[in-house]
Design an enzyme around this catalytic site. Sequence first.
Site, PDB file in Angstrom:
ATOM      1  N   LYS A  51     -17.287 -61.126 -23.003  1.00  0.00           N
ATOM      2  CA  LYS A  51     -18.067 -60.284 -22.092  1.00  0.00           C
ATOM      3  C   LYS A  51     -19.428 -60.957 -21.931  1.00  0.00           C
ATOM      4  O   LYS A  51     -20.488 -60.383 -22.223  1.00  0.00           O
ATOM      5  CB  LYS A  51     -18.174 -58.861 -22.683  1.00  0.00           C
ATOM      6  CG  LYS A  51     -18.768 -57.831 -21.730  1.00  0.00           C
ATOM      7  CD  LYS A  51     -17.870 -57.490 -20.560  1.00  0.00           C
ATOM      8  CE  LYS A  51     -18.557 -56.511 -19.614  1.00  0.00           C
ATOM      9  NZ  LYS A  51     -17.829 -56.292 -18.358  1.00  0.00           N
ATOM     10  N   ASP A  82     -12.814 -57.069 -19.391  1.00  0.00           N
ATOM     11  CA  ASP A  82     -12.356 -55.948 -18.546  1.00  0.00           C
ATOM     12  C   ASP A  82     -11.307 -56.420 -17.545  1.00  0.00           C
ATOM     13  O   ASP A  82     -10.279 -55.769 -17.339  1.00  0.00           O
ATOM     14  CB  ASP A  82     -13.535 -55.234 -17.864  1.00  0.00           C
ATOM     15  CG  ASP A  82     -14.590 -56.191 -17.338  1.00  0.00           C
ATOM     16  OD1 ASP A  82     -14.523 -57.399 -17.641  1.00  0.00           O
ATOM     17  OD2 ASP A  82     -15.491 -55.742 -16.608  1.00  0.00           O
ATOM     18  N   ASP A 100      -8.303 -56.852 -30.992  1.00  0.00           N
ATOM     19  CA  ASP A 100      -7.613 -55.671 -31.517  1.00  0.00           C
ATOM     20  C   ASP A 100      -7.003 -54.895 -30.346  1.00  0.00           C
ATOM     21  O   ASP A 100      -5.821 -54.526 -30.354  1.00  0.00           O
ATOM     22  CB  ASP A 100      -8.637 -54.811 -32.267  1.00  0.00           C
ATOM     23  CG  ASP A 100      -7.990 -53.692 -33.066  1.00  0.00           C
ATOM     24  OD1 ASP A 100      -6.752 -53.703 -33.209  1.00  0.00           O
ATOM     25  OD2 ASP A 100      -8.724 -52.802 -33.535  1.00  0.00           O
ATOM     26  N   ASP A 129      -2.795 -55.104 -28.900  1.00  0.00           N
ATOM     27  CA  ASP A 129      -1.962 -53.899 -28.796  1.00  0.00           C
ATOM     28  C   ASP A 129      -1.465 -53.717 -27.367  1.00  0.00           C
ATOM     29  O   ASP A 129      -0.315 -53.330 -27.132  1.00  0.00           O
ATOM     30  CB  ASP A 129      -2.756 -52.651 -29.216  1.00  0.00           C
ATOM     31  CG  ASP A 129      -2.500 -52.284 -30.675  1.00  0.00           C
ATOM     32  OD1 ASP A 129      -2.017 -53.160 -31.422  1.00  0.00           O
ATOM     33  OD2 ASP A 129      -2.769 -51.138 -31.058  1.00  0.00           O
TER      34      ASP A 129
END
Length: 380
Positions: free
Chosen positions: A197, A230, A255, A259
């Site tokens: 980011k 994002d 993380d 997932d």
Amino acid sequence: MASRSFRIVVLPGDGIGPEVVGQAAQVLETVSKASSDFELKLESHEFGGCAIDAHGEPLPPSTLKACQEADAILMGSIGGPKWGVNAKVRPEPGLLTLRKTLGLYANIRPANLASDSLLDLSPLRPEIARGVNIIVVRELIGGLYFGTRKEQDIAPDLDTAWDTMIYSVSEVQRITRVAARIAMASNPPLEIHSVDKANVLASSRLWRKVVTETLTNEFPKVKLHHQLVDSAAMFIVANPLKLNGIILTENLFGDILSDQTSVIPGSLGLLPSASLAGAPSAPSANFKPTTGLYEPIHGSAPDIAGKGIANPIGTILSAALLLRYSLGLEKPAKAIEDAVRKVLDAPEKGGYGLRTGDLGGDAGTEEIGAKIIEVLKTLL
Ligand code: ATP
Ligand code: MG
């Protein structure tokens, strides 16, 4: 006589752990028996809830010592309702201690469809999910989860709370090298999508600079693409093929994104993971094993434990990663993956079309494991 001998510690764990690890251990025994130039020496140790029951602690010193001396560790999941939030001693801190003691800083989670015959399981449309092959390489022991924090539990009069996200040049360098080695193991090298980011965070600007410099200076053949976190999250759902190759990212982003990518193949039961203490090296005469902990991404699934219906494939594919990343044994690793594919492939594609309950079928843990071993023997 085998010229090389590798020591592998097996931690069956709790719940379905012993069932699925049992199948993966047999796969490794099969690989070992078929080879004349290496030997895998497997030894089992107690870890997790079963170790609490037997020794009063999740990570007994003898287990820790065996793990420290091992070339690699194969683990089932630990924990369960018996050792839940209100228990005096809980299994999870044992895992944190093990990770910390071994210095496992790199978490690797591949997400791909083990077989095109499973496309119906993906929550994504087949034309979007087909061909997805993403390996998430996540920095595991730095960043926000390990920074300093202030919370109201400690200082109730505070009207703010905070966490800090700190990365050092050397932390970013070493995880970049892990991703690059994995990229270079493919021909042509996999592309690296570094996710950050950098338009907002200072730590991300350092991340971007160090990743770029490390790859340019040390791995010029690896193609690098920077992606903001994002938009990466959007691509994983809308057009995951755009991120095929390696997603290299820091702890928090990794993380979440690992997932997210793990749902593409359609079942938790299919996916392996690796946590490494160093970068895998290319097989060579002076090859040194890289310590690693290998486990399926799913938990101990207490709801189906002891029924013989758990899917062992995530653990069997973890054993393949163990051979590849820790021991540099690419050939048997690939053979295991090919055997899994054949067992899952539909009969009209030349496969056996076996599926466990999580995949909508009725095959049992042992049936799948035995079939994979039968096919594997023809490929070794
Ligand atoms: P943990 O906190 O240990 O991650 P969890 O409750 O989040 O545990 P799992 O233990 O992974 O998650 O189980 C989630 C669901 O997926 C359960 O219904 C479980 O039965 C199912 N499941 C998990 N692993 C498998 C597997 N290998 N085969 C079949 N079903 C599985
Ligand atoms: Mg969970």
